[in-house]
Design an enzyme around this catalytic site. Structure first.
Site, PDB file in Angstrom:
ATOM      1  N   ARG A 145       0.818  -1.209   0.000  1.00  0.00           N
ATOM      2  CA  ARG A 145       0.000   0.000   0.000  1.00  0.00           C
ATOM      3  C   ARG A 145       0.856   1.265   0.000  1.00  0.00           C
ATOM      4  NH1 ARG A 145      -2.054   0.183   4.767  1.00  0.00           N
ATOM      5  NH2 ARG A 145      -3.175   2.134   4.477  1.00  0.00           N
ATOM      6  N   LYS A 146       2.138   1.132  -0.229  1.00  0.00           N
ATOM      7  CA  LYS A 146       3.019   2.308  -0.309  1.00  0.00           C
ATOM      8  C   LYS A 146       2.881   2.937  -1.696  1.00  0.00           C
ATOM      9  CE  LYS A 146       6.273   0.619   3.150  1.00  0.00           C
ATOM     10  NZ  LYS A 146       7.654   0.156   3.439  1.00  0.00           N
TER      11      LYS A 146
END
Length: 300
Positions: A145-146
């Site tokens: 989710r970066k």
């Protein structure tokens, strides 16, 4: 080269809001008057999209939609997921865009910014996929989710085009309990119990663990996925094999390795017992692929 994403129409994968996301890019780039568009007017023109660095093409539906929203038409010379080289000339014709001069320039920068980043992510993803296949590893290469706020849909899509897994799309997709969740709850067991009470049977629970002892607590508590964070390659493989052996025939779970993984250091992690390797580097500091869009001069 075979394409890793095999879809009849890639845009069918996208959620209902994706065209509004594209609209927001155009709104951001032209919030008031289009001074340059006033200068060039509405003569019909053709612009050629050139790829100027080796890469994997990704982002076709988004590129099409940018130009659709400004009343232009795109004609592709390549397919989504296809690799390309710029060749001796230093540029490869990828597509042609037809429309009014001011419309072409309205769409140019949002479309190129998106395509450069999406193709950069797909290119890195493709190399990781090829590395995994070369070493015969049967596990999953995944993203994280970066991602860039407001741009996640493009980045996750590009991972799929490159041939890797997206991991969870958002906080609602899977319950991941990291160190902060555990510290706030008081224990791994308590965190897993609370997560199961709300997520029910439909959501998997993943727990970030710093040691085999923490992993065992998570497994005993009912976690579905154990993330062994910041282990070195041999340490990860050894821990994964120890845990799989200890719980053989008793519990089913996946082992994920994460933390600082790159193309350059991943090979020692590609071992038996490891099911998933997740890479923040798929989206962080990824090199973009250089594209340009050139309006063709009118013949005398």
């Amino acid at each position: 080269m075979a394409h890793c994403l095999t879809l009849g129409d890639p845009s069918h994968l996208l959620p209902t809001n994706w065209k509004r996301v594209v609209s927001s890019w155009l709104d951001e780039d032209t919030p008031s008057f289009d001074y340059g568009g006033f200068v060039v007017g509405e003569s019909e023109q053709v612009a050629i999209l050139y790829g100027k660095a080796p890469g994997v093409l990704a982002g076709v539906p988004f590129f099409n939609e940018v130009f659709h929203q400004v009343d232009c038409r795109v004609e592709w010379k390549m397919k989504e997921g296809e690799s390309f080289e710029p060749g001796p000339s230093g540029k490869k014709e990828v597509a042609r865009v037809y429309g009014k001069a001011r419309s072409l320039l309205l769409g140019e920068r949002p479309a190129l910014n998106m395509l450069a980043r999406a193709s950069g992510i797909a290119t890195r993803a493709r190399r990781l996929r090829q590395l995994k296949d070369k070493h015969g590893w049967q596990g999953v290469i995944a993203g994280t989710r970066k991602t860039t706020p407001g741009f996640r849909i493009v980045e996750k899509y590009a991972m799929l085009v490159g041939g890797v897994d997206t991991h969870r799309a958002d906080l609602s997709s899977m319950i991941m309990l990291k160190d902060n969740h555990v510290w706030a709850t008081g224990s791994i067991t308590g965190a897993v119990k609370a997560a199961r009470s709300t997520g029910g049977f439909a959501l998997k629970i993943e727990v970030e663990c710093q040691s085999e002892a923490e992993a065992e607590e998570a497994i005993d508590a009912g976690a579905d996925i154990i993330m062994l964070d910041n282990f070195d390659g041999p340490g990860l493989v050894a821990a994964a094999q120890n845990l799989k052996k200890k719980y053989a025939g008793k519990r089913m779970f996946l082992i994920e390795g994460s933390g600082g993984l790159t193309e350059e250091n991943v090979v020692p992690y590609l071992g038996e017992g490891v099911d998933v390797l997740s890479f923040g580097s798929l989206t962080q500091s990824v090199p973009h692929i250089d594209f340009s869009l050139k309006v063709q001069p009118k013949k005398a």
